[in-house]
Write a protein that holds these residues in place. Structure first.
Motif, PDB file in Angstrom:
ATOM      1  N   ARG A  98      -5.913   2.574   9.363  1.00 26.21           N
ATOM      2  CA  ARG A  98      -4.795   3.342   8.822  1.00 26.21           C
ATOM      3  C   ARG A  98      -3.536   3.012   9.615  1.00 26.21           C
ATOM      4  N   MET A  99      -2.399   3.027   8.946  1.00 30.75           N
ATOM      5  CA  MET A  99      -1.117   2.844   9.622  1.00 30.75           C
ATOM      6  C   MET A  99      -0.321   4.128   9.458  1.00 30.75           C
ATOM      7  N   PHE A 100       0.123   4.670  10.579  1.00 36.11           N
ATOM      8  CA  PHE A 100       0.963   5.863  10.571  1.00 36.11           C
ATOM      9  C   PHE A 100       2.363   5.489  11.034  1.00 36.11           C
ATOM     10  N   THR A 101       3.358   6.081  10.408  1.00 38.73           N
ATOM     11  CA  THR A 101       4.735   5.985  10.861  1.00 38.73           C
ATOM     12  C   THR A 101       5.179   7.402  11.205  1.00 38.73           C
ATOM     13  N   VAL A 102       5.700   7.555  12.420  1.00 39.32           N
ATOM     14  CA  VAL A 102       6.192   8.853  12.873  1.00 39.32           C
ATOM     15  C   VAL A 102       7.684   8.679  13.130  1.00 39.32           C
ATOM     16  N   GLU A 103       8.482   9.379  12.355  1.00 41.13           N
ATOM     17  CA  GLU A 103       9.936   9.253  12.427  1.00 41.13           C
ATOM     18  C   GLU A 103      10.485   9.823  13.738  1.00 41.13           C
ATOM     19  N   PRO A 104      11.738   9.481  14.094  1.00 39.15           N
ATOM     20  CA  PRO A 104      12.337  10.050  15.308  1.00 39.15           C
ATOM     21  C   PRO A 104      12.244  11.576  15.304  1.00 39.15           C
ATOM     22  N   GLY A 105      11.810  12.142  16.428  1.00 37.46           N
ATOM     23  CA  GLY A 105      11.648  13.588  16.543  1.00 37.46           C
ATOM     24  C   GLY A 105      10.417  14.120  15.839  1.00 37.46           C
ATOM     25  N   GLY A 106       9.547  13.238  15.363  1.00 37.77           N
ATOM     26  CA  GLY A 106       8.364  13.654  14.616  1.00 37.77           C
ATOM     27  C   GLY A 106       7.127  13.786  15.481  1.00 37.77           C
ATOM     28  N   MET A 107       6.058  14.264  14.838  1.00 38.40           N
ATOM     29  CA  MET A 107       4.782  14.376  15.538  1.00 38.40           C
ATOM     30  C   MET A 107       3.640  14.409  14.539  1.00 38.40           C
ATOM     31  N   THR A 108       2.474  13.993  15.031  1.00 43.53           N
ATOM     32  CA  THR A 108       1.256  14.130  14.250  1.00 43.53           C
ATOM     33  C   THR A 108       0.692  15.523  14.529  1.00 43.53           C
ATOM     34  N   PRO A 109      -0.163  16.048  13.668  1.00 46.73           N
ATOM     35  CA  PRO A 109      -0.736  17.373  13.925  1.00 46.73           C
ATOM     36  C   PRO A 109      -1.690  17.339  15.110  1.00 46.73           C
ATOM     37  N   SER A 110      -1.724  18.412  15.863  1.00 44.04           N
ATOM     38  CA  SER A 110      -2.677  18.518  16.968  1.00 44.04           C
ATOM     39  C   SER A 110      -4.054  18.786  16.377  1.00 44.04           C
ATOM     40  N   HIS A 111      -5.042  17.998  16.823  1.00 40.91           N
ATOM     41  CA  HIS A 111      -6.377  18.117  16.245  1.00 40.91           C
ATOM     42  C   HIS A 111      -7.422  17.533  17.183  1.00 40.91           C
ATOM     43  N   ARG A 112      -8.663  17.760  16.843  1.00 32.99           N
ATOM     44  CA  ARG A 112      -9.812  17.137  17.505  1.00 32.99           C
ATOM     45  C   ARG A 112     -10.859  16.877  16.444  1.00 32.99           C
ATOM     46  N   ILE A 157       0.841  -1.194   0.000  1.00 31.57           N
ATOM     47  CA  ILE A 157       0.000   0.000   0.000  1.00 31.57           C
ATOM     48  C   ILE A 157       0.879   1.248   0.000  1.00 31.57           C
ATOM     49  N   GLU A 158       0.527   2.192  -0.837  1.00 35.37           N
ATOM     50  CA  GLU A 158       1.301   3.427  -0.970  1.00 35.37           C
ATOM     51  C   GLU A 158       1.390   4.172   0.364  1.00 35.37           C
ATOM     52  N   GLU A 159       2.601   4.593   0.692  1.00 29.95           N
ATOM     53  CA  GLU A 159       2.844   5.397   1.889  1.00 29.95           C
ATOM     54  C   GLU A 159       2.825   6.867   1.473  1.00 29.95           C
ATOM     55  N   ILE A 160       1.966   7.657   2.125  1.00 28.74           N
ATOM     56  CA  ILE A 160       1.761   9.050   1.749  1.00 28.74           C
ATOM     57  C   ILE A 160       2.207   9.954   2.887  1.00 28.74           C
ATOM     58  N   LYS A 161       2.974  10.975   2.559  1.00 19.94           N
ATOM     59  CA  LYS A 161       3.408  11.945   3.560  1.00 19.94           C
ATOM     60  C   LYS A 161       2.205  12.737   4.058  1.00 19.94           C
ATOM     61  N   VAL A 162       2.087  12.890   5.379  1.00 15.94           N
ATOM     62  CA  VAL A 162       1.014  13.698   5.957  1.00 15.94           C
ATOM     63  C   VAL A 162       1.417  15.159   5.810  1.00 15.94           C
ATOM     64  N   GLU A 163       0.625  15.931   5.070  1.00 15.77           N
ATOM     65  CA  GLU A 163       0.951  17.318   4.722  1.00 15.77           C
ATOM     66  C   GLU A 163       0.121  18.335   5.508  1.00 15.77           C
ATOM     67  N   ILE A 164      -0.432  17.944   6.642  1.00 16.30           N
ATOM     68  CA  ILE A 164      -1.251  18.839   7.457  1.00 16.30           C
ATOM     69  C   ILE A 164      -0.339  19.678   8.349  1.00 16.30           C
ATOM     70  N   ASP A 165      -0.681  20.971   8.555  1.00 11.33           N
ATOM     71  CA  ASP A 165       0.113  21.833   9.431  1.00 11.33           C
ATOM     72  C   ASP A 165       0.329  21.168  10.781  1.00 11.33           C
ATOM     73  N   GLY A 166       1.568  21.163  11.241  1.00 11.14           N
ATOM     74  CA  GLY A 166       1.906  20.573  12.527  1.00 11.14           C
ATOM     75  C   GLY A 166       2.457  19.167  12.425  1.00 11.14           C
ATOM     76  N   ALA A 167       2.255  18.506  11.286  1.00 14.95           N
ATOM     77  CA  ALA A 167       2.795  17.153  11.109  1.00 14.95           C
ATOM     78  C   ALA A 167       4.278  17.260  10.774  1.00 14.95           C
ATOM     79  N   ILE A 168       5.088  16.478  11.477  1.00 14.25           N
ATOM     80  CA  ILE A 168       6.526  16.433  11.232  1.00 14.25           C
ATOM     81  C   ILE A 168       6.932  14.967  11.115  1.00 14.25           C
ATOM     82  N   GLY A 169       7.513  14.592   9.988  1.00 13.14           N
ATOM     83  CA  GLY A 169       8.024  13.240   9.811  1.00 13.14           C
ATOM     84  C   GLY A 169       6.976  12.159   9.935  1.00 13.14           C
TER      85      GLY A 169
END
Length: 115
Positions: free
Chosen positions: A41-55, A10-22
């Protein structure tokens, strides 16, 4: 009909939402597969990375497949590691962070209309 596939297909897509890092995402199972209720969904968060803050107006569940990180909510920081199961209620502000030396891979299940 059952569906079985390997995540590497399955294609891995970069998360391009503000606040997402790696952070990258793979939609393992969803609407396009005819799955009736949930998306996986499967997310990979690289070292020093983060998902965007959301609700959002729906709950979701997370399972940490590998690595370590922290779930950050409005009022707390919760450590997570491989094998951790996490419930996030609807409307709770949240994001996830990894340490500088640790990547994290998680499964995230949500109602399918929120892929």
């Amino acid at each position: 009909m059952a569906i079985i596939r390997h995540f590497s297909e399955i294609e891995e897509i970069k998360v391009e939402i503000d606040g997402a890092i790696g952070t990258t995402k793979r939609l393992l199972l969803g609407s396009s597969d005819g799955v009736p209720l949930f998306s996986m969904r499967m997310f990979t968060v690289e070292p020093g990375g983060m998902t965007p803050s959301h609700r959002h107006d729906f709950e979701h569940e997370i399972f940490v497949l590998e690595g370590t990180g922290v779930l950050v909510t409005e009022n707390s920081r919760y450590p997570m590691k491989s094998g951790s199961a996490v419930f996030i209620p609807a409307m709770e502000q949240h994001h996830m962070e990894t340490a500088e030396d640790s990547a994290m891979r998680i499964l995230c299940l949500v109602p399918k209309q929120h892929e």
